[in-house]
Scaffold this motif. Structure first.
Motif, PDB file in Angstrom:
ATOM      1  N   GLY A  86       0.826  -1.198   0.000  1.00 37.06           N
ATOM      2  CA  GLY A  86       0.000   0.000   0.000  1.00 37.06           C
ATOM      3  C   GLY A  86       0.862   1.250   0.000  1.00 37.06           C
ATOM      4  N   SER A  87       0.275   2.357   0.453  1.00 35.76           N
ATOM      5  CA  SER A  87       0.961   3.647   0.388  1.00 35.76           C
ATOM      6  C   SER A  87       1.264   4.274   1.742  1.00 35.76           C
ATOM      7  CB  SER A  87       0.118   4.637  -0.434  1.00 35.76           C
ATOM      8  OG  SER A  87       0.061   4.247  -1.781  1.00 35.76           O
ATOM      9  N   LEU A  88       0.783   3.695   2.819  1.00 37.76           N
ATOM     10  CA  LEU A  88       0.958   4.330   4.126  1.00 37.76           C
ATOM     11  C   LEU A  88       2.408   4.276   4.591  1.00 37.76           C
ATOM     12  CD1 LEU A  88      -2.195   3.092   6.066  1.00 37.76           C
ATOM     13  CD2 LEU A  88      -1.801   5.346   5.044  1.00 37.76           C
ATOM     14  N   ASP A  89       2.887   5.391   5.129  1.00 38.29           N
ATOM     15  CA  ASP A  89       4.231   5.433   5.689  1.00 38.29           C
ATOM     16  C   ASP A  89       4.407   4.399   6.798  1.00 38.29           C
ATOM     17  OD1 ASP A  89       5.077   7.414   3.983  1.00 38.29           O
ATOM     18  OD2 ASP A  89       5.032   9.015   5.483  1.00 38.29           O
ATOM     19  N   SER A  90       3.352   4.131   7.541  1.00 39.07           N
ATOM     20  CA  SER A  90       3.441   3.170   8.644  1.00 39.07           C
ATOM     21  C   SER A  90       3.716   1.748   8.156  1.00 39.07           C
ATOM     22  CB  SER A  90       2.162   3.202   9.488  1.00 39.07           C
ATOM     23  OG  SER A  90       1.040   2.893   8.676  1.00 39.07           O
ATOM     24  N   ALA A  91       3.496   1.485   6.875  1.00 41.10           N
ATOM     25  CA  ALA A  91       3.735   0.156   6.302  1.00 41.10           C
ATOM     26  C   ALA A  91       5.153   0.004   5.748  1.00 41.10           C
ATOM     27  CB  ALA A  91       2.711  -0.137   5.206  1.00 41.10           C
ATOM     28  N   ILE A  92       5.936   1.056   5.777  1.00 45.17           N
ATOM     29  CA  ILE A  92       7.306   1.002   5.237  1.00 45.17           C
ATOM     30  C   ILE A  92       8.198   0.201   6.180  1.00 45.17           C
ATOM     31  CG2 ILE A  92       9.374   2.408   4.800  1.00 45.17           C
ATOM     32  CD1 ILE A  92       7.499   4.624   3.785  1.00 45.17           C
ATOM     33  N   HIS A  93       8.988  -0.700   5.585  1.00 44.04           N
ATOM     34  CA  HIS A  93      10.021  -1.414   6.353  1.00 44.04           C
ATOM     35  C   HIS A  93      11.174  -1.760   5.416  1.00 44.04           C
ATOM     36  CE1 HIS A  93       8.772  -5.458   4.883  1.00 44.04           C
ATOM     37  NE2 HIS A  93       7.600  -4.866   4.784  1.00 44.04           N
ATOM     38  N   ASP A  94      12.259  -2.200   6.007  1.00 44.45           N
ATOM     39  CA  ASP A  94      13.475  -2.545   5.256  1.00 44.45           C
ATOM     40  C   ASP A  94      13.919  -1.392   4.359  1.00 44.45           C
ATOM     41  OD1 ASP A  94      13.320  -5.034   6.450  1.00 44.45           O
ATOM     42  OD2 ASP A  94      12.408  -6.005   4.716  1.00 44.45           O
ATOM     43  N   GLU A  95      13.823  -0.170   4.890  1.00 41.47           N
ATOM     44  CA  GLU A  95      14.162   0.979   4.054  1.00 41.47           C
ATOM     45  C   GLU A  95      15.670   1.210   3.995  1.00 41.47           C
ATOM     46  OE1 GLU A  95      13.312   3.080   8.056  1.00 41.47           O
ATOM     47  OE2 GLU A  95      12.294   1.545   6.930  1.00 41.47           O
ATOM     48  N   ILE A  96      16.092   1.790   2.902  1.00 44.34           N
ATOM     49  CA  ILE A  96      17.468   2.237   2.703  1.00 44.34           C
ATOM     50  C   ILE A  96      17.378   3.730   2.415  1.00 44.34           C
ATOM     51  CG2 ILE A  96      19.516   2.086   1.225  1.00 44.34           C
ATOM     52  CD1 ILE A  96      18.671  -0.858   0.691  1.00 44.34           C
ATOM     53  N   GLY A  97      18.100   4.517   3.198  1.00 49.84           N
ATOM     54  CA  GLY A  97      18.043   5.970   3.041  1.00 49.84           C
ATOM     55  C   GLY A  97      18.875   6.469   1.873  1.00 49.84           C
ATOM     56  N   ASN A  98      18.486   7.616   1.347  1.00 51.73           N
ATOM     57  CA  ASN A  98      19.291   8.279   0.329  1.00 51.73           C
ATOM     58  C   ASN A  98      20.542   8.877   0.973  1.00 51.73           C
ATOM     59  OD1 ASN A  98      18.132   8.010  -2.322  1.00 51.73           O
ATOM     60  ND2 ASN A  98      16.383   9.190  -1.579  1.00 51.73           N
ATOM     61  N   ASP A  99      21.584   9.076   0.184  1.00 50.28           N
ATOM     62  CA  ASP A  99      22.872   9.598   0.653  1.00 50.28           C
ATOM     63  C   ASP A  99      22.872  11.126   0.560  1.00 50.28           C
ATOM     64  OD1 ASP A  99      25.489  10.371   1.123  1.00 50.28           O
ATOM     65  OD2 ASP A  99      26.366   8.766  -0.086  1.00 50.28           O
ATOM     66  N   PHE A 100      22.566  11.772   1.667  1.00 50.62           N
ATOM     67  CA  PHE A 100      22.458  13.226   1.667  1.00 50.62           C
ATOM     68  C   PHE A 100      23.790  13.929   1.834  1.00 50.62           C
ATOM     69  CE2 PHE A 100      18.148  11.894   2.266  1.00 50.62           C
ATOM     70  CZ  PHE A 100      17.506  12.716   1.363  1.00 50.62           C
ATOM     71  N   SER A 101      24.788  13.269   2.391  1.00 47.57           N
ATOM     72  CA  SER A 101      26.124  13.879   2.440  1.00 47.57           C
ATOM     73  C   SER A 101      26.637  14.084   1.023  1.00 47.57           C
ATOM     74  CB  SER A 101      27.094  13.008   3.246  1.00 47.57           C
ATOM     75  OG  SER A 101      26.725  13.006   4.603  1.00 47.57           O
ATOM     76  N   LYS A 102      26.506  13.072   0.211  1.00 47.45           N
ATOM     77  CA  LYS A 102      26.924  13.153  -1.199  1.00 47.45           C
ATOM     78  C   LYS A 102      26.060  14.177  -1.952  1.00 47.45           C
ATOM     79  CE  LYS A 102      27.569   9.973  -5.085  1.00 47.45           C
ATOM     80  NZ  LYS A 102      27.447   8.567  -5.492  1.00 47.45           N
ATOM     81  N   PHE A 103      24.750  14.138  -1.716  1.00 46.16           N
ATOM     82  CA  PHE A 103      23.825  15.062  -2.374  1.00 46.16           C
ATOM     83  C   PHE A 103      24.174  16.511  -2.041  1.00 46.16           C
ATOM     84  CE2 PHE A 103      19.952  17.627  -2.333  1.00 46.16           C
ATOM     85  CZ  PHE A 103      19.442  17.393  -3.599  1.00 46.16           C
TER      86      PHE A 103
END
Length: 172
Positions: A86-103
Motif C-alpha cells: 500500500g501507500s501508508l508510511d506506517s507500512a514502510i520497512h526494510d528501508e534504505i536511506g538516500n545519501d544526503f552527504s553526497k547530495f
C-alpha cells in the motif's frame, strides 16, 4: 505481500536552496512516475498557491517541477528504497536511506531541508546523523500534505509551509 519500492531521482538544479523531502512515493506516484501524483495529496495545490498565488497547479508534471526549481526548491525523498504494502508510511520497512552527504556536496547552496511529514523526518535523522549537527543546515519536520493527514486543512498547510519557506528566505 510486500512490494519493493524504488524512489525517484531528485528534481534539483544549481539554483536550489531548499530541499523538500518526502518519505517514499505512494503507489499512485510510483505507477505514474511522478512525485505527489495521488489526486488527494495537497502538495501541488499548496505549493502552487504559495509560489504563484494560483489555485490550480500546472497540468503538465514537468511544469510543476520547473515551478519549484524556479523558486529555488528541490524535491526528493528520504528513502531510496523500501518494502511496503500500500501507500501508508506506517507500512514502510526494510528501508534504505538516500545519501544526503553526497547530495549536499554536489548541491552546496541547499541550506534548508523541509521534511514532508514525520516518516520523512524520522528516516532523514536515522540515516544522516552527521548532518544533524552540520553548521548552516536547517532541517525541519513539516506537516504532511498526505490525504492521511486529515487534521490539517489546506489553508493551514499553506500557512505553515509559507512560513518555513519565508524563513529560508525564498522569494515568495
Amino acid at each position: 505481500m510486500n512490494d519493493d519500492c524504488i524512489g525517484f531521482p531528485p528534481s534539483v538544479d544549481e539554483g536550489c536552496r531548499v530541499l523538500v523531502l518526502g518519505s517514499m512515493p505512494s503507489v499512485k506516484s510510483l505507477a505514474e512516475q511522478q512525485y505527489y501524483a495521488h489526486p488527494q495529496n495537497r502538495f501541488w495545490p499548496m505549493m502552487t498557491k504559495i509560489l504563484t498565488g494560483k489555485d490550480v497547479p500546472p497540468a503538465v508534471y514537468e511544469d510543476r517541477l520547473r515551478m519549484l526549481r524556479e523558486h529555488h526548491i528541490a524535491l526528493w525523498d528520504a528513502i531510496a528504497s523500501c518494502k511496503r504494502e500500500g501507500s501508508l508510511d506506517s507500512a514502510i520497512h526494510d528501508e534504505i536511506g538516500n545519501d544526503f552527504s553526497k547530495f549536499l556536496a554536489k548541491w552546496p547552496r541547499i541550506t534548508t531541508i523541509l521534511c514532508n511529514g514525520g516518516k520523512s523526518f524520522q528516516c532523514f535523522k536515522r540515516y544522516n546523523k552527521v548532518l544533524l549537527a552540520r553548521e548552516g543546515l536547517t532541517i525541519r519536520q513539516m506537516p504532511s500534505t498526505s490525504p492521511a493527514n486529515a487534521r490539517w486543512r489546506l489553508n493551514d498547510l499553506i500557512a505553515e509551509w509559507r512560513k518555513a519557506l519565508s524563513i529560508a528566505k525564498l522569494p515568495l
